[in-house]
Scaffold this active site. Structure first.
Site, PDB file in Angstrom:
ATOM      1  N   GLY A  45      40.393  37.062  39.831  1.00 51.53           N
ATOM      2  CA  GLY A  45      39.624  38.464  39.319  1.00 51.53           C
ATOM      3  C   GLY A  45      40.409  39.089  38.302  1.00 51.53           C
ATOM      4  CD  GLN A  50      44.184  43.342  36.884  1.00 52.65           C
ATOM      5  OE1 GLN A  50      43.054  43.041  37.192  1.00 52.65           O
ATOM      6  NE2 GLN A  50      45.183  43.012  37.175  1.00 52.65           N
ATOM      7  CB  CYS A  98      47.815  42.167  41.635  1.00 48.17           C
ATOM      8  SG  CYS A  98      46.965  43.278  40.272  1.00 48.17           S
ATOM      9  CG  LEU A  99      46.329  37.906  37.276  1.00 43.85           C
ATOM     10  CD1 LEU A  99      45.246  37.741  36.307  1.00 43.85           C
ATOM     11  CD2 LEU A  99      47.325  36.649  37.567  1.00 43.85           C
ATOM     12  CG  HIS A 140      42.788  42.987  44.386  1.00 42.12           C
ATOM     13  ND1 HIS A 140      43.602  42.938  44.930  1.00 42.12           N
ATOM     14  CD2 HIS A 140      42.926  43.027  42.824  1.00 42.12           C
ATOM     15  CE1 HIS A 140      44.927  42.914  43.976  1.00 42.12           C
ATOM     16  NE2 HIS A 140      44.253  43.063  42.841  1.00 42.12           N
ATOM     17  CD  GLU A 141      40.197  42.017  40.536  1.00 36.68           C
ATOM     18  OE1 GLU A 141      40.644  42.930  39.481  1.00 36.68           O
ATOM     19  OE2 GLU A 141      41.020  41.317  41.073  1.00 36.68           O
ATOM     20  CG  HIS A 144      42.621  46.667  39.454  1.00 37.88           C
ATOM     21  ND1 HIS A 144      44.061  47.074  39.346  1.00 37.88           N
ATOM     22  CD2 HIS A 144      42.961  45.540  39.999  1.00 37.88           C
ATOM     23  CE1 HIS A 144      44.860  46.216  39.624  1.00 37.88           C
ATOM     24  NE2 HIS A 144      44.114  45.032  40.069  1.00 37.88           N
TER      25      HIS A 144
HETATM   26 NI    NI Z   1      44.935  43.171  40.724  1.00 45.04          NI
END
Ligand code: NI
Length: 183
Positions: A45, A50, A98-99, A140-141, A144
């Protein structure tokens, strides 16, 4: 185009994201670039903040889990202006990463199922329920887009233990196998 991924500590990850207008320039190109960026980083994701854009937009590809859940075969979707309007009372733990916080993985408790409305890349409306891995990644996304990351959902004691690690991200103390940016 592959974007560098914004690392924890940057202001854009803390912003309340804005709705994507129907006339947003080259939206489809942006979405394709977000998928490309996510695949390059081997994520499931990726949310617009991000890559430095405070927009209500994220992309998800849950197909790596299709072996566990055949419904996820080809589950590759873009979500624009999403609204989670129902959440199951029951929660479960799942080990998230998470990236934007490379190398950090923690068990996070979230509702097991949700209902959400959103627009796809053609601005068509959808309204669907999700459970399992899809509900997990989507929540999760979605966080953000509200300026939250998964560590905000940990118990205060646990978050305290991670304090120096979290501060380290802003000082470049991390390793990632993809391109990143600090601001
Ligand atoms: Ni994330």
């Amino acid at each position: 185009m592959i974007y560098p991924i914004v690392i924890y500590g940057a202001q854009v990850l803390r912003e309340q994201c804005k709705e994507v207008p129907a006339d947003y320039p080259e939206l489809k190109k942006l979405i394709e670039d977000m998928f490309a960026t996510m695949y390059e980083a081997e994520g499931v994701g990726l949310a617009a903040p991000q890559i430095g854009k405070a927009l209500k937009l994220f992309v998800v590809d849950c197909s790596p889990w299709a072996e566990d859940d055949p419904r996820l075969e080809g589950f590759r979707k873009a979500f624009i202006n999403p609204d989670i309007y129902e959440r199951a009372e029951e929660e479960e733990l799942f080990n998230e990463g998470c990236l934007s916080l490379p190398g950090l993985h923690e068990d996070v408790s979230r509702p097991v199922a949700i209902r959400m409305r959103w627009l796809d890349e053609n601005f068509e409306e959808h309204d669907e329920a999700f459970d399992g891995y899809a509900a997990r990644v989507i929540q999760h996304e979605y966080d953000h887009l509200e300026g939250k990351v998964f560590t905000d959902r940990l118990a205060p004691l646990r978050r305290n233990l991670l304090r120096s690690k979290l501060l380290g991200f802003g000082k470049g103390k991390f390793r990632a196998h993809y391109r990143t940016r600090q601001k």
